[in-house]
Design a protein around this motif. Structure first.
Motif, PDB file in Angstrom:
ATOM      1  N   UNK A  32     -12.619  10.489 -21.355  1.00 53.62           N
ATOM      2  CA  UNK A  32     -13.010  11.237 -22.495  1.00 53.62           C
ATOM      3  C   UNK A  32     -12.438  12.899 -22.810  1.00 53.62           C
ATOM      4  N   UNK A  33     -12.315  13.456 -21.891  1.00 54.00           N
ATOM      5  CA  UNK A  33     -12.144  15.165 -21.947  1.00 54.00           C
ATOM      6  C   UNK A  33     -10.914  14.727 -22.569  1.00 54.00           C
ATOM      7  N   UNK A  34      -9.555  14.381 -21.277  1.00 55.05           N
ATOM      8  CA  UNK A  34      -8.599  14.438 -21.607  1.00 55.05           C
ATOM      9  C   UNK A  34      -7.876  13.857 -23.119  1.00 55.05           C
ATOM     10  N   UNK A  35      -8.830  12.464 -23.404  1.00 52.74           N
ATOM     11  CA  UNK A  35      -8.054  12.457 -24.813  1.00 52.74           C
ATOM     12  C   UNK A  35      -8.413  13.235 -26.029  1.00 52.74           C
ATOM     13  N   UNK A  36      -9.867  13.768 -26.002  1.00 54.92           N
ATOM     14  CA  UNK A  36     -10.002  14.432 -26.663  1.00 54.92           C
ATOM     15  C   UNK A  36      -8.931  16.176 -26.418  1.00 54.92           C
ATOM     16  N   UNK A  37      -8.985  16.692 -25.730  1.00 54.45           N
ATOM     17  CA  UNK A  37      -8.110  17.566 -25.084  1.00 54.45           C
ATOM     18  C   UNK A  37      -6.008  17.688 -25.769  1.00 54.45           C
ATOM     19  N   UNK A  38      -5.218  16.347 -25.026  1.00 54.75           N
ATOM     20  CA  UNK A  38      -4.360  15.738 -25.387  1.00 54.75           C
ATOM     21  C   UNK A  38      -4.294  15.098 -26.397  1.00 54.75           C
ATOM     22  N   UNK A  39      -5.451  14.739 -27.376  1.00 56.14           N
ATOM     23  CA  UNK A  39      -5.376  14.047 -28.713  1.00 56.14           C
ATOM     24  C   UNK A  39      -4.219  12.138 -27.771  1.00 56.14           C
ATOM     25  N   UNK A  40      -4.572  11.872 -27.166  1.00 52.79           N
ATOM     26  CA  UNK A  40      -3.632  10.257 -25.889  1.00 52.79           C
ATOM     27  C   UNK A  40      -4.425   9.790 -26.422  1.00 52.79           C
ATOM     28  N   UNK A  41      -3.980   8.528 -26.098  1.00 57.32           N
ATOM     29  CA  UNK A  41      -5.279   7.224 -25.705  1.00 57.32           C
ATOM     30  C   UNK A  41      -4.183   6.578 -24.634  1.00 57.32           C
ATOM     31  N   UNK A  42      -5.299   5.672 -24.070  1.00 58.41           N
ATOM     32  CA  UNK A  42      -4.180   4.041 -22.812  1.00 58.41           C
ATOM     33  C   UNK A  42      -2.992   3.919 -23.855  1.00 58.41           C
ATOM     34  N   UNK A  43      -1.628   3.845 -22.543  1.00 62.05           N
ATOM     35  CA  UNK A  43      -0.769   2.940 -22.287  1.00 62.05           C
ATOM     36  C   UNK A  43      -1.147   1.557 -22.229  1.00 62.05           C
ATOM     37  N   UNK A  44      -0.177   0.747 -23.062  1.00 61.48           N
ATOM     38  CA  UNK A  44      -0.193  -0.791 -22.549  1.00 61.48           C
ATOM     39  C   UNK A  44      -0.310  -1.540 -21.335  1.00 61.48           C
ATOM     40  N   UNK A  45       0.331  -1.319 -20.378  1.00 62.48           N
ATOM     41  CA  UNK A  45      -0.201  -1.355 -18.477  1.00 62.48           C
ATOM     42  C   UNK A  45      -1.174  -0.704 -17.968  1.00 62.48           C
ATOM     43  N   UNK A  46      -2.184   0.358 -19.476  1.00 61.43           N
ATOM     44  CA  UNK A  46      -3.600   0.994 -18.805  1.00 61.43           C
ATOM     45  C   UNK A  46      -4.921  -0.229 -19.130  1.00 61.43           C
ATOM     46  N   UNK A  47      -4.072  -0.608 -20.390  1.00 52.92           N
ATOM     47  CA  UNK A  47      -4.513  -1.851 -20.763  1.00 52.92           C
ATOM     48  C   UNK A  47      -5.016  -3.289 -19.869  1.00 52.92           C
TER      49      UNK A  47
END
Length: 278
Positions: A145-160
């Protein structure tokens, strides 16, 4: 002065003579015990014939994991030497787990090409789930959650695909999936979902659509909400949540862009008010 010295303090029977040891926020005891620093066990991580050897404090493993508590305190011959072999575990992922054991934090936070390596965090969560490190699983959720908030990013298709194919369906597995779905619902990722060259996991897309259709705060903030009132029957719609027909001259809430509508009961008090315009 003499009278004051003659007063004797009497211990109350309600005060216990012994108190439990203090604990940190992670639940680890701070009471010093010599065996905690002298007894170690050997963990052989990675495939044979050259696994990586880790020497870790036994008490640290047994207090944080029921898996190691059972393995290192049993009477089986293979564990009596305080040595455990885990050939199918990645040394890189286990090193992050060891750092968490001794510091209480995931350090260093995995990055690749300047972006968070979410796949590494997912594999670390899978390792924590396998070895029964509940604290590690919680730490992965916080870091993600902290990484997504700090970098404004989300998981990639391979991550899903890792999220849905390698993490089992359970109460703990649902927690990390719910977190990822909330991140996609909160951030406006429509263009990312549409234009990404890789294919998203089908179950992830299904759950995300269901999440966005629910009248929750994250979903409703994505719509251009207006107060909406149909004038005649052929202009009515059904509520997207409860599917009840919204009758004419009955106040409701609609989106000007996607033509969806919700009844006042399903919207809930105060939800999405910031996006309304009279």
């Amino acid at each position: 002065m003499a009278r004051a010295n003659s007063i004797q303090l009497v211990r109350s029977n309600s005060i216990p003579t012994t108190l439990p040891p203090p604990y940190t926020s992670t639940g680890r005891s701070l009471r010093a015990d010599a065996t905690n620093f002298t007894t170690t066990c050997e963990l052989l991580i990675g495939p044979a014939p050259t696994p990586t050897r880790f020497l870790l404090h036994t008490s640290l493993l047994t207090t944080q994991s029921p898996y190691f508590r059972a393995a290192l305190t049993s009477s089986f011959l293979e564990t009596s030497t305080q040595s455990i072999s885990l050939p199918d575990i990645s040394v890189e992922i286990f090193t992050l787990a060891v750092a968490w054991l001794y510091t209480g934090r995931i350090t260093p936070v995995p990055f690749k090409d300047g972006r968070p390596a979410y796949y590494t965090l997912l594999h670390l969560w899978i390792l924590g789930d396998r070895l029964c490190f509940e604290g590690l699983r919680n730490a992965v959720l916080d870091t993600l959650a902290e990484c997504a908030d700090r970098t404004n990013s989300v998981l990639t298709p391979s991550d899903t695909r890792i999220l849905y194919d390698q993490i089992p369906e359970s109460a703990s597995g649902d927690r990390i999936r719910d977190l990822v779905l909330d991140l996609f619902a909160f951030k406006k990722t429509d263009r990312l979902l549409k234009e990404h060259s890789d294919r998203w996991h089908a179950a992830f897309l299904r759950d995300l659509v269901v999440r966005l259709k629910k009248p929750c705060e994250q979903a409703l903030l994505r719509h251009q909400l207006r107060m909406w009132c149909p004038e005649v029957w052929h202009a009515t719609r059904a509520c997207e949540a409860c599917r009840c027909v919204l009758p004419p001259r009955y106040g409701a809430v609609g989106c000007e862009e996607c033509c969806l509508a919700w009844c006042v009961r399903c919207i809930g008090e105060g939800t999405g008010i910031a996006g309304w315009e009279d």
